[in-house]
Design an enzyme around this catalytic site. Structure first.
Site, PDB file in Angstrom:
ATOM      1  NE  ARG A 104      11.288  24.145  17.852  1.00  0.00           N
ATOM      2  CZ  ARG A 104      10.474  23.382  17.298  1.00  0.00           C
ATOM      3  NH1 ARG A 104      10.185  23.765  15.994  1.00  0.00           N
ATOM      4  NH2 ARG A 104      10.104  22.408  17.633  1.00  0.00           N
ATOM      5  CG  HIS A 105      15.600  20.823  20.764  1.00  0.00           C
ATOM      6  ND1 HIS A 105      14.798  19.890  20.086  1.00  0.00           N
ATOM      7  CD2 HIS A 105      14.455  21.548  21.378  1.00  0.00           C
ATOM      8  CE1 HIS A 105      13.618  19.749  20.005  1.00  0.00           C
ATOM      9  NE2 HIS A 105      13.381  20.717  21.003  1.00  0.00           N
ATOM     10  CG  ASN A 114      10.950  17.363  18.309  1.00  0.00           C
ATOM     11  OD1 ASN A 114      12.100  17.890  18.366  1.00  0.00           O
ATOM     12  ND2 ASN A 114       9.972  18.072  18.744  1.00  0.00           N
ATOM     13  NE  ARG A 168      12.717  19.243  23.682  1.00  0.00           N
ATOM     14  CZ  ARG A 168      12.267  18.994  24.993  1.00  0.00           C
ATOM     15  NH1 ARG A 168      12.570  18.172  26.006  1.00  0.00           N
ATOM     16  NH2 ARG A 168      11.218  19.812  25.383  1.00  0.00           N
ATOM     17  CG  HIS A 218      12.914  23.857  24.164  1.00  0.00           C
ATOM     18  ND1 HIS A 218      13.228  22.536  24.166  1.00  0.00           N
ATOM     19  CD2 HIS A 218      14.113  24.360  25.533  1.00  0.00           C
ATOM     20  CE1 HIS A 218      14.033  22.249  24.983  1.00  0.00           C
ATOM     21  NE2 HIS A 218      14.641  23.242  25.621  1.00  0.00           N
TER      22      HIS A 218
HETATM   23  O1  F6P Z   1       2.831  26.697  21.917  1.00  0.00           O
HETATM   24  P1  F6P Z   1       3.023  25.878  20.974  1.00  0.00           P
HETATM   25  O2  F6P Z   1       2.785  26.144  19.641  1.00  0.00           O
HETATM   26  O3  F6P Z   1       2.075  24.504  21.414  1.00  0.00           O
HETATM   27  O4  F6P Z   1       4.505  25.140  20.996  1.00  0.00           O
HETATM   28  C1  F6P Z   1       4.956  24.768  22.088  1.00  0.00           C
HETATM   29  C2  F6P Z   1       5.466  23.183  22.109  1.00  0.00           C
HETATM   30  O5  F6P Z   1       6.579  22.988  21.065  1.00  0.00           O
HETATM   31  C3  F6P Z   1       7.464  21.896  21.664  1.00  0.00           C
HETATM   32  O6  F6P Z   1       8.405  22.423  22.070  1.00  0.00           O
HETATM   33  C4  F6P Z   1       7.776  20.836  20.587  1.00  0.00           C
HETATM   34  O7  F6P Z   1       6.679  20.277  20.579  1.00  0.00           O
HETATM   35  C5  F6P Z   1       6.637  21.476  22.976  1.00  0.00           C
HETATM   36  O8  F6P Z   1       7.559  20.827  23.581  1.00  0.00           O
HETATM   37  C6  F6P Z   1       5.890  22.682  23.373  1.00  0.00           C
HETATM   38  O9  F6P Z   1       4.956  22.354  24.339  1.00  0.00           O
END
Ligand code: F6P
Ligand code: ATP
Length: 677
Positions: free
Chosen positions: A418-419, A425, A526, A617
């Site tokens: 991930r970034h 965050n 990011r 991400h």
């Molecule tokens: O599917 P999950 O567990 O909500 O994770 C996705 C989320 O994680 C992130 O990349 C980090 O918060 C968000 O941008 C994204 O919506």
């Protein structure tokens, strides 16, 4: 380090030139933490605080959910008296959490007042019990998911006549990724009036050690990742279970032996019957019959066996190999396989060579017989150097062609991370397009140095792998590309000052060692800022929109707490089925939408023979790792992929090696940790 690169979206694919894959001899250096041949169970990776899925609900929870109508149709089910499952709490430091900061796990709670509403704008689909009224596009994986075409609120199941009539009315459409309209679109339909979703039987053809099972394993992983229920049925495994004296030597495969030939034919047909039973009993969609199927008469028997099975289409895939060096390498690999485990290698090699010779006596490649019957087939020659496709129709068969045009055996590394930490965050906000924090930038800088080090290490491994067979067996040090190597191979070291003999490699061998390295980011700040520390002279850096994080629609820039308070229905609906749940609002996506958005990325990664680092991400990382792990559907959206963690994937002749490195911002180092397979 270079200054940050100016990033712009670039065209993703170069001209796809099919090139012969170099011979890959297994690199026996660094031992992985994972069993290379087994897809890990990754229970440890699961998001322990994540949303509780039906499969994780306790009996009490499930009982309370039974209050819903006994057969889910497409109307919203008010969950009367639903006592939400208790929030799972975990103190495990490794437990991932729903907060995006990944720093402090937050127990996940369903909102007790939630009564999920059916969304008028979405298609009406028969749903598994617990997710009946989710806002989602559900793509049935088999005939057993039938559309219900009566008015909302009508909970009586459609009669077979109604169903038949409604199917006639509905034109069939291709079941293409992300499709949002048709329920029973037939992935192999060839026009109006096609039946409900058809099934595909892939029949492998090829001499032993031609890579059939290798291809099968990749196709199984690819179809399942695309959410088409796929399973392999290997006759060899069936045989080994029935081996009369523990082992079948070459004579068992002698086509002139009527007794063993009958046994082999019966085993093949029994395995094929098991495949059809799986279609019927486990909603299978793509069944792969993995055997040599080396004669037209065998293939005729298969076609006969299948011709009366409704909605089944067939696709023959033949693997042909003219590369003697690769065949010899494959045979050597067989000595480590189940047929020859713990047996004398020389005797085993001779026995396997005799088995191949016996098969070659009667081998009939795909051709006139299949073409006269208009049977679909693909010939993969020398690992895709040449591919011949005949009468390919239907989406599922087309996917096989697409995949088989793009895989290779070249040893290389696939890195995923991930970034670095972003401003959002730190605040637990999802989505958005925030820049990196100071820590996030530090991660990017150290990541670039870490990857540079690992790239050099892998190149050393390749140098030994590629030169092991050549004239390097003399004693003395060797210099290559400015580095000096100890030619004894018993350890990997290089010293600048030792007396050494320069080594010249032919271009083909050099190409196997000196590999380009791609760095792919999304178009989000990011991600691109994390890549800014890679030298764009040494790395091919590309930014692409398809790697963007899942779009959370109206929930963008919210914290999970805010979503739970402001959109309780959405919060609970997503918790119940993160894979299919699609965020409402413009551009809102589900994990399934992102899977299909990443399909071409996955195929490109399979096609590449050089290294790649994906700086994505959380969802992007989960989905890419899930593909290479061969994850189960219900686990994809819950993999624990914290910030500042790097994953390395090394495809192997049998299976895949996985490595994980955690970043320590204090020491600014990366430490390899068990991948928890
Ligand atoms: O599917 P999950 O567990 O909500 O994770 C996705 C989320 O994680 C992130 O990349 C980090 O918060 C968000 O941008 C994204 O919506
Ligand atoms: N398309 C291909 N052509 C040739 N070799 C391949 C191909 N794909 C993979 N291989 C290599 O072939 C080796 C053996 O593959 P695999 O065990 O799948 O052969 P097989 O045809 O299934 O043999 P058998 O019929 O004995 O089971 C693998 O280690 C892999 O590296």
């Amino acid at each position: 380090m270079s200054t940050p690169n100016s990033q712009r979206e670039t065209s993703f694919f170069k001209d796809d030139q099919l090139v012969q894959s170099p011979v890959s001899s297994p690199s026996l250096h660094e031992s992985p933490t994972s069993s290379p041949s087994l897809s890990p169970s990754f229970q440890n990776l699961k998001d322990l605080n994540g949303p509780r899925l039906p499969s994780q609900l306790t009996q009490n929870d499930t009982d309370s959910m039974q209050a819903a109508p006994s057969r889910e149709t497409n109307v919203s089910t008010k969950k009367e008296n639903t006592t939400p499952p208790r929030p799972s709490t975990s103190t495990s430091p490794n437990a991932s959490s729903l907060t995006s900061s990944d720093s402090s796990p937050v127990p996940f709670q369903l909102n007790p007042q939630h009564k999920p509403q059916r969304m008028a704008s979405e298609g009406y689909f028969a749903m598994p019990k617990q997710v009946s009224s989710l806002r989602t596009e559900y793509r049935p994986a088999s005939l057993h998911h039938v559309p219900s075409f009566h008015s909302p609120g009508d909970s009586t199941p459609p009669s077979p006549l109604m169903l038949a009539q409604s199917m006639k009315r509905k034109g069939s459409t291709m079941s293409i990724p992300g499709q949002t309209s048709s329920v029973y679109s037939n992935p192999n339909s060839e026009g109006e009036g096609a039946g409900p979703e058809e099934k595909l039987v892939i029949i492998m053809v090829g001499l032993p050690a031609r890579g059939k099972s290798y291809i099968v394993n990749k196709l199984v992983r690819y179809y399942n990742w695309l959410q088409y229920n796929c399973k392999a049925f290997n006759v060899g495994n069936h045989r080994r279970k029935q081996a009369f004296h523990g082992h079948d030597d070459a004579s068992f495969f002698d086509p002139s032996n009527p007794e063993t030939s009958k046994i082999r034919e019966d085993m093949a047909m029994n395995t094929l019957s098991a495949l059809l039973d799986w279609f019927e009993n486990e909603n299978g969609v793509v069944g792969i019959f993995d055997a040599t199927n080396s004669t037209a008469s065998r293939r005729k028997a298969i076609v006969e066996h299948l011709k009366n099975v409704p909605y089944v289409t067939t696709l023959f895939i033949e693997s042909v190999c003219n590369d003697e060096q690769l065949i010899a390498a494959n045979m050597r690999m067989k000595l480590f396989g189940p047929d020859y485990k713990n047996m004398d290698p020389e005797k085993s090699l001779r026995d396997f060579q005799e088995r191949v010779r016996l098969y070659e006596q009667k081998y009939e490649p795909l051709g006139k017989f299949e073409e006269d019957l208009n049977l679909r087939y693909i010939k993969v020659i020398d690992v895709g150097k040449k591919v011949v496709a005949f009468n390919i129709r239907g989406f599922l068969a087309g996917q096989a062609v697409f995949f088989l045009l793009n895989f290779n055996l070249s040893p290389r590394q696939i890195w995923v991370t991930r970034h670095g930490e972003s401003l959002d965050n730190t605040m637990g906000r999802i989505g958005g397009n925030a820049s990196l924090t100071k820590l996030g930038k530090q991660y990017g800088e150290d990541l670039a140095m870490f990857i540079e080090t690992k790239r050099a290490e892998f190149q050393d491994r390749l140098f030994f792998d590629v030169t092991r067979e050549s004239n390097l067996m003399n004693h003395g040090n060797l210099s290559f590309q400015g580095k000096t190597y100890n030619s004894s191979f018993n350890n990997l070291y290089s010293t600048e000052h030792a007396v050494s003999t320069p080594i010249e490699l032919d271009p083909e061998d050099e190409e196997k060692i000196i590999k380009p390295f791609s760095v792919w980011t999304s178009m989000m700040k990011r991600s691109m800022e994390t890549a800014a520390y890679f030298d764009d002279e040494q790395y091919d850096i590309k930014a692409m929109r398809m790697l963007n994080e899942i779009c959370s629609g109206i929930c963008d820039q919210h914290t999970y707490e805010e979503i739970k308070n402001n959109y309780p229905d959405e919060y609970e609906a997503r918790a119940l089925d993160k894979l299919n749940y699609r965020y409402p609002g413009s551009g809102g996506e589900s994990y399934l939408d992102v899977i299909y958005r990443l399909q071409s990325v996955i195929v490109e990664i399979e096609r590449m023979k050089h290294h790649v680092l994906v700086i994505g991400h959380r969802v992007i990382t989960r989905i890419i790792i899930a593909y290479f792990l061969g994850c189960r559907r219900e686990d994809i959206a819950h993999l624990n992929v914290p910030l500042h963690t790097v994953y390395c994937i090394e495809p192997q002749p049998y299976g895949t090696n996985f490595y994980q490195y955690n970043y320590d911002p204090q020491t600014r180092t990366f430490t390899r940790v068990p991948f928890h397979v």
